[in-house]
Design an enzyme around this catalytic site. Structure first.
Site, PDB file in Angstrom:
ATOM      1  N   ARG A  39       0.847  -1.197   0.000  1.00 28.53           N
ATOM      2  CA  ARG A  39       0.000   0.000   0.000  1.00 28.53           C
ATOM      3  C   ARG A  39       0.883   1.248   0.000  1.00 28.53           C
ATOM      4  O   ARG A  39       1.961   1.260   0.600  1.00 28.53           O
ATOM      5  CB  ARG A  39      -0.832  -0.044   1.285  1.00 28.53           C
ATOM      6  CG  ARG A  39      -1.801   1.104   1.495  1.00 28.53           C
ATOM      7  CD  ARG A  39      -3.046   0.886   0.723  1.00 28.53           C
ATOM      8  NE  ARG A  39      -4.145   1.721   1.211  1.00 28.53           N
ATOM      9  CZ  ARG A  39      -5.166   2.087   0.455  1.00 28.53           C
ATOM     10  NH1 ARG A  39      -5.228   1.714  -0.820  1.00 28.53           N
ATOM     11  NH2 ARG A  39      -6.152   2.802   0.954  1.00 28.53           N
TER      12      ARG A  39
ATOM     13  N   THR B 144      -8.924   0.671  -9.436  1.00 29.30           N
ATOM     14  CA  THR B 144      -8.391  -0.533  -8.819  1.00 29.30           C
ATOM     15  C   THR B 144      -8.585  -1.704  -9.754  1.00 29.30           C
ATOM     16  O   THR B 144      -9.469  -1.683 -10.588  1.00 29.30           O
ATOM     17  CB  THR B 144      -9.161  -0.782  -7.508  1.00 29.30           C
ATOM     18  OG1 THR B 144      -9.133   0.396  -6.742  1.00 29.30           O
ATOM     19  CG2 THR B 144      -8.607  -1.946  -6.729  1.00 29.30           C
TER      20      THR B 144
ATOM     21  N   THR C 286      -4.059  -0.635  -7.039  1.00 29.08           N
ATOM     22  CA  THR C 286      -4.912   0.503  -7.375  1.00 29.08           C
ATOM     23  C   THR C 286      -4.169   1.827  -7.472  1.00 29.08           C
ATOM     24  O   THR C 286      -3.087   1.988  -6.905  1.00 29.08           O
ATOM     25  CB  THR C 286      -6.006   0.655  -6.294  1.00 29.08           C
ATOM     26  OG1 THR C 286      -6.919   1.680  -6.668  1.00 29.08           O
ATOM     27  CG2 THR C 286      -5.417   1.003  -4.937  1.00 29.08           C
TER      28      THR C 286
ATOM     29  N   ASN D 293      -6.355   4.358  -6.768  1.00 28.20           N
ATOM     30  CA  ASN D 293      -7.563   4.890  -6.132  1.00 28.20           C
ATOM     31  C   ASN D 293      -8.604   5.191  -7.206  1.00 28.20           C
ATOM     32  O   ASN D 293      -9.133   4.244  -7.773  1.00 28.20           O
ATOM     33  CB  ASN D 293      -7.292   6.087  -5.222  1.00 28.20           C
ATOM     34  CG  ASN D 293      -8.509   6.362  -4.340  1.00 28.20           C
ATOM     35  OD1 ASN D 293      -9.300   5.466  -4.111  1.00 28.20           O
ATOM     36  ND2 ASN D 293      -8.666   7.573  -3.865  1.00 28.20           N
TER      37      ASN D 293
ATOM     38  N   GLU E 200      -4.212   8.145  -3.545  1.00 31.53           N
ATOM     39  CA  GLU E 200      -4.612   7.279  -2.427  1.00 31.53           C
ATOM     40  C   GLU E 200      -4.776   8.035  -1.116  1.00 31.53           C
ATOM     41  O   GLU E 200      -5.410   7.534  -0.184  1.00 31.53           O
ATOM     42  CB  GLU E 200      -3.553   6.177  -2.254  1.00 31.53           C
ATOM     43  CG  GLU E 200      -4.118   4.818  -1.912  1.00 31.53           C
ATOM     44  CD  GLU E 200      -4.861   4.209  -3.071  1.00 31.53           C
ATOM     45  OE1 GLU E 200      -6.040   3.912  -2.915  1.00 31.53           O
ATOM     46  OE2 GLU E 200      -4.258   4.041  -4.165  1.00 31.53           O
TER      47      GLU E 200
ATOM     48  N   ASP F  42      -8.026   8.222   0.765  1.00 36.81           N
ATOM     49  CA  ASP F  42      -8.561   7.123   1.585  1.00 36.81           C
ATOM     50  C   ASP F  42      -8.366   7.373   3.078  1.00 36.81           C
ATOM     51  O   ASP F  42      -8.942   6.675   3.907  1.00 36.81           O
ATOM     52  CB  ASP F  42      -7.912   5.787   1.197  1.00 36.81           C
ATOM     53  CG  ASP F  42      -8.577   5.159  -0.026  1.00 36.81           C
ATOM     54  OD1 ASP F  42      -9.679   5.590  -0.393  1.00 36.81           O
ATOM     55  OD2 ASP F  42      -7.993   4.221  -0.603  1.00 36.81           O
TER      56      ASP F  42
ATOM     57  N   SER G 214      -7.890   0.819   3.710  1.00 37.76           N
ATOM     58  CA  SER G 214      -8.332   0.397   2.383  1.00 37.76           C
ATOM     59  C   SER G 214      -9.511  -0.557   2.510  1.00 37.76           C
ATOM     60  O   SER G 214      -9.665  -1.240   3.528  1.00 37.76           O
ATOM     61  CB  SER G 214      -7.172  -0.314   1.682  1.00 37.76           C
ATOM     62  OG  SER G 214      -7.601  -0.857   0.465  1.00 37.76           O
ATOM     63  N   SER G 215     -10.311  -0.619   1.449  1.00 37.31           N
ATOM     64  CA  SER G 215     -11.354  -1.647   1.382  1.00 37.31           C
ATOM     65  C   SER G 215     -10.876  -2.870   0.608  1.00 37.31           C
ATOM     66  O   SER G 215     -11.601  -3.871   0.528  1.00 37.31           O
ATOM     67  CB  SER G 215     -12.591  -1.083   0.688  1.00 37.31           C
ATOM     68  OG  SER G 215     -13.074   0.042   1.367  1.00 37.31           O
TER      69      SER G 215
ATOM     70  N   GLY H 248     -14.025   0.525  -4.686  1.00 39.27           N
ATOM     71  CA  GLY H 248     -14.065   1.399  -3.512  1.00 39.27           C
ATOM     72  C   GLY H 248     -14.663   0.686  -2.312  1.00 39.27           C
ATOM     73  O   GLY H 248     -14.339  -0.464  -2.031  1.00 39.27           O
TER      74      GLY H 248
HETATM   75  O1  DON Z   1      -8.078   1.130  -1.208  1.00 37.25           O
HETATM   76  C1  DON Z   1      -9.248   1.419  -1.373  1.00 37.25           C
HETATM   77  O2  DON Z   1     -10.144   1.033  -0.656  1.00 37.25           O
HETATM   78  C2  DON Z   1      -9.611   2.285  -2.562  1.00 37.25           C
HETATM   79  N1  DON Z   1      -8.519   3.146  -2.880  1.00 37.25           N
HETATM   80  C3  DON Z   1      -9.977   1.416  -3.707  1.00 37.25           C
HETATM   81  C4  DON Z   1     -10.412   2.207  -4.905  1.00 37.25           C
HETATM   82  C5  DON Z   1     -11.174   1.435  -5.897  1.00 37.25           C
HETATM   83  O3  DON Z   1     -11.484   0.298  -5.741  1.00 37.25           O
HETATM   84  C6  DON Z   1     -11.592   2.182  -7.097  1.00 37.25           C
HETATM   85  N2  DON Z   1     -12.080   1.268  -8.062  1.00 37.25           N
HETATM   86  N3  DON Z   1     -12.945   1.402  -8.727  1.00 37.25           N
END
Ligand code: DON
Length: 569
Positions: free
Chosen positions: A99, A374, A392, A394, A413, A416, A445-446, A467
């Site tokens: 990350r 992502t 990702t 983001n 990022e 987040d 993060s998710s 996300g």
């Molecule tokens: O880490 C995370 O939770 C977000 N930055 C993920 C972003 C994401 O999945 C965007 N995709 N469509």
């Protein structure tokens, strides 16, 4: 071919079938020995070629990681970060955290003006939005620890794709069109992705000579070329010119982390997933709560199933947004959040058929937290080693900025993090102090790359972008297989729903519920919202491999992302 994905009989005062949906889901790709599923077909070919030539799953994952940075530039990346779960056929599963981290100069008030208010856009589309990238360090560490091929051999296909180019399909250009306005603002991006003022169209060959040179530098010099060499220097210089805060020390400091994955058990299935700052703790909390309900008997997307799943999501996201953050910076009550007693106490708070207002759900563990870009890919090799990667920038294309002479996008990022108290991030998540910005800290993060096994045998390799909906997507892939026995394609492709505590609503994809189910949900106190919590129609593509009881590998390229491909032999 039409297939029934769910029949549910509802006992809710009256008794009638609510959902009988037939969906034309494509069949999964079946293979005996190996499988690669990614969101972009050229990258899948790269991974499959590595496996066919004797590389292992980690070799393929590294080659795919670099290839996607070329062929899926919205999401695949060198300028972002992510997570990998690696489960060797023999030995211990590992979690690799690459990350992004906050630069040294970042403080909790980085995005606030003098009045303490968030400066609009600053955490998303400014040079201050960029976290120190982790992808190159992560891929290199994975290769050194668990791979068998040389760096140059694994990066070669990506260099070739960047240099010679590849012909764009409708799936590829969809995102260029959607984000054209933003991409048009960066002159380096315009040079690559535009022709005569318009984004490149279908049938055009996308060539990226600058990116090819960057990849060549990494092939020669490894992570040092990125962090200590000319690539990092170019990013720092550009950041300085544009009011960013990245320094050379930030790049020299960056370290990926290898640790134990988080594990939980659900109806005889062992779930191996991403610990914080990833989404696995939330996944496990939802599964722990749902163990208490016979979802299979309630039926796929029946009112009762949707009710209990939604409530599990609500409580788990309240805890996520309050307690979770970077484990190197915050103490998290994980043991209690993931205890049987805690799951039981939440089940006691969930009424049989009534929405719990989110305003009444305060996180259940009393504790001081102090003490749209992502992509997912899943790989199995002929030895049974499995890898799940989510990485990702983001939002799509991250900041949309490239440093000169680098050819790749830089992440955003930093959004987040909790950027301002009470302020929702790009995914409408309102997060707490545990996720405040601090120098060197990883934003929560998710992302939830996950591998599940049964009786010691591989069962599911999955994960997703999307996300805040990532974790509930992974949850539903598991429930669809384990509780509803939908089969591989429908488990991934069936419409999904989502709840994240705030906003207090069930977000759903078109076709997720019958009109009767929606009516009954409304009467039970639920607000229904079509689309994602942040208002887009976008829902993540869970690029997934399922292993059948007779040992077939079934690769599913999510129907939501037609540019992708499953390939195996
Ligand atoms: O880490 C995370 O939770 C977000 N930055 C993920 C972003 C994401 O999945 C965007 N995709 N469509």
């Amino acid at each position: 071919m039409l297939r029934f994905v769910g029949i549910s009989i509802l006992t809710f005062g009256l008794s009638f079938p609510t959902i009988v949906r037939a969906a034309p889901y494509p069949q999964p790709v079946r293979a005996r020995h190996t499988m690669v599923v990614t969101a972009e077909r050229e990258a899948t070919h790269v991974g499959f070629a590595v496996l066919r030539a004797g590389g292992n799953a980690v070799d393929a994952a590294v080659a795919v990681g670099y290839a996607l940075a070329v062929t899926d530039p919205c999401c695949g990346n060198l300028g972002g970060g992510g997570f990998m779960i690696y489960r060797p056929a023999h030995g211990t599963a590992r979690f690799l955290d690459f990350r992004e981290v906050a630069p040294r100069a970042a403080r909790a008030d980085l995005y606030l003006n003098r009045q303490g208010q968030l400066i609009p856009g600053s955490s998303l589309y400014s040079w201050k939005a960029i976290g120190v990238p982790g992808t190159v360090a992560g891929l290199e560490l994975a290769r050194r620890l668990w791979g068998t091929w040389s760096r140059a051999r694994l990066i070669a296909p990506a260099i070739r794709l960047a240099q010679s180019g590849f012909v764009l399909t409708p799936g590829d250009v969809r995102l260029f069109d959607d984000d054209a306005g933003r991409l048009a603002q960066d002159p380096h991006a315009v040079r690559v992705f535009f022709s005569h003022g318009h984004p490149l169209g279908v049938g055009v060959r996308l060539r990226q000579p600058t990116l090819a040179k960057t990849l060549e530098r990494i092939a020669r010099g490894g992570a040092r070329a990125f962090y200590a060499g000319s690539i990092g220097r170019a990013i720092v210089a550009a950041s300085r010119r544009h009011g960013g805060i990245l320094t050379r020390a930030d790049f020299l400091d960056y370290r990926p982390v290898v640790t134990h994955p988080l594990r939980c058990r659900y109806r005889g299935v062992d779930v191996i997933t991403a610990p914080p700052p990833g989404g696995g703790a939330t996944l496990c909390e939802m599964l722990d709560i749902l163990k208490g309900y016979p979802l299979g008997r309630y039926g796929f997307h029946s009112v009762r199933s949707v009710h209990f799943i939604t409530e599990a999501m609500r409580f788990a996201y309240a805890d996520r947004n309050t307690f979770l953050g970077d484990p190197a910076y915050v103490h998290m009550p994980l043991r209690r959040l993931l205890s049987r007693a805690y799951a039981r106490s939440i089940r006691h708070r969930i009424a049989p058929m009534r929405a719990t207002p989110s305003s009444e759900v305060r996180p259940g563990v009393s504790l001081n937290p102090e003490g749209h870009d992502t992509t997912q890919y899943s790989i199995v090799d002929r030895w049974g080693n499995a890898v799940s990667v989510t990485y990702t920038l983001n939002t799509f294309f991250g900041t949309g900025f490239m440093a000169p002479h680098t050819g790749f996008f830089l992440n955003n990022e930093m959004d987040d993090f909790t950027t301002a108290p009470g302020h929702p991030n790009a995914y409408a998540l309102v997060q707490g102090a545990a996720n405040d910005i601090a120098p060197g800290k990883r934003p929560l993060s998710s992302m939830t790359p996950t591998i599940a096994t049964r009786g010691g045998h591989l069962l599911i390799i999955t994960g997703s972008p999307g996300g805040s909906t990532i974790t509930t997507t992974v949850l539903q892939v598991i429930l669809n297989l384990v509780d509803y026995h939908l089969g591989a394609a429908a488990a991934v492709d069936a419409p999904r729903f989502h709840m994240q505590w705030e906003p207090d609503q069930i977000d759903y994809e078109p076709g997720a519920f019958s009109a009767q189910t929606m009516d009954l949900l409304r009467r039970s106190g639920y607000r229904l919202h079509a689309g994602s919590p942040w208002g887009s129609r976008y829902w993540g593509d869970a690029e997934t491999v399922i292993v059948t009881p007779s040992g077939w590998l079934e690769g599913v390229n999510d129907v939501r992302y037609p540019a992708g491909l499953a390939q195996g032999n």
